[in-house]
Scaffold this motif. Structure first.
Motif: not given
Ligand code: 2P0
Length: 317
Positions: A1-4, A48-51
């Motif tokens: 999971m990408t978190a910035v 980012l929330a791909p689902d």
């Protein structure tokens, strides 16, 4: 999971931005000059929330819908287009600025969002590109990307970004007259001013000249000249705002009393100058050694907070 996560601070303009040359690209009618503060940070995480089918926007712990969410989603769409992505995101932002009280919460908000979102979507933007991007969210956010003093240039999409400016050692004393939400947003009032004020062309041409004088005074380290320019420019901005139809008046009786206070402190030999954004709060510009005296003088009229030049936008993790 990408978190910035990124953090940015509000800025207060010495030469104000009031009017757009292009609404779609958020290009200003004139350049402006500001100091980024070291108080009231906004911290924003983009995950980012791909689902997920849609973006989610959380401000100060509450899920937001409507115009606030739409503005963030439109901004994410700009970032996604740059990155060639269609992935949804969760934006979680914590804002310590008294929201919408003329203390530029949109500046810190969109500067932090620009940094966090661009990184989360895999873009590696330099400071100039980040300032241009932040501008698309909110004009004044272009300046909160920059530490300390900044000039945000008018011009084309390519030319309109903020960059650092040499300045004398200065402090700001913020006098919080009212931290309630204002009746007319600066975005709407700006549009109304350009459409209805007979003085708007004079505001644009005089501010263009004022900016050159202010940049020179700042580079020269001339506190008094920069201060006088700051106060005059603020009063001119409020004059043009008050001259639209229907009129908008952001200054309250207490704000006017605080401008009078700056004048009387100057008569006593203290170089202090007042400014105010799209709200009743007044910000004093002075030398750091005088900030406590200015705050003490203002305290019978308003709550005060001393600020110094702060950092530009920072990616934290
Ligand atoms: C400024 N203000 O220079 C001026 C002075 C308020 C008064 O920039 O429509 O929120 O998002 O580009 O940046 C407030 O306007 O407007 C502002 P948008 P923004 O700080």
């Amino acid at each position: 999971m990408t978190a910035v996560t990124a953090r940015a601070h509000p800025n207060i303009a010495l030469v104000k931005y009031w009017g757009k040359a292009d609404t779609a690209l958020n290009l200003p009618a004139t350049g402006s000059l500001s100091m980024t503060l070291d108080v009231f940070p906004t911290t924003t995480t983009v995950t980012l929330a791909p689902d997920a089918a849609h973006d989610e926007v959380v401000l100060n712990g509450a899920v937001r819908e409507g115009v606030v969410r739409d503005r963030v989603v439109r901004f994410l769409d700009i970032v996604r287009e740059m990155a060639g992505s269609r992935t949804a995101a969760v934006v979680d932002s914590v804002n310590t600025v008294p929201s919408a009280a003329g203390l530029a919460s949109s500046a810190s908000g969109f500067a932090a969002l620009a940094a966090a979102a661009s990184r989360a979507y895999g873009l590696d933007l330099d400071r100039t590109a980040l300032s241009r991007l932040a501008r698309r969210g909110s004009g004044s956010a272009a300046r909160s990307v920059i530490p300390g003093f900044a000039v945000w240039h008018a011009g084309s999409d390519e030319e309109s970004f903020a960059e650092p400016l040499d300045a004398p050692d200065l402090a700001m004393v913020i006098a919080i007259v009212n931290s309630e939400e204002k009746a007319v947003s600066s975005r709407d009032a700006m549009k109304r001013t350009a459409l209805t004020s007979p003085f708007y062309p004079a505001w644009v041409s005089s501010t263009t000249e004022t900016l050159s004088a202010a940049v020179q005074a700042s580079r020269d380290g001339d506190v008094e000249r920069l201060g006088r320019i700051t106060e005059t420019n603020a009063l001119r901005m409020h004059a043009v705002i008050q001259s639209c139809d229907p009129p908008v008046r952001y200054l309250s009786p207490v704000s006017v009393a605080l401008f009078d206070l700056a004048e009387s402190l100057r008569a006593d030999g203290l170089p202090v100058y007042a400014t105010a954004d799209a709200g009743p709060n007044v910000v004093f510009l002075c030398r750091p050694k005088d900030a406590d005296a200015v705050a003490a003088a203002a305290r019978p009229l308003a709550e005060t907070m001393i600020a110094r030049p702060g950092p530009g936008v920072e990616v934290l993790a």
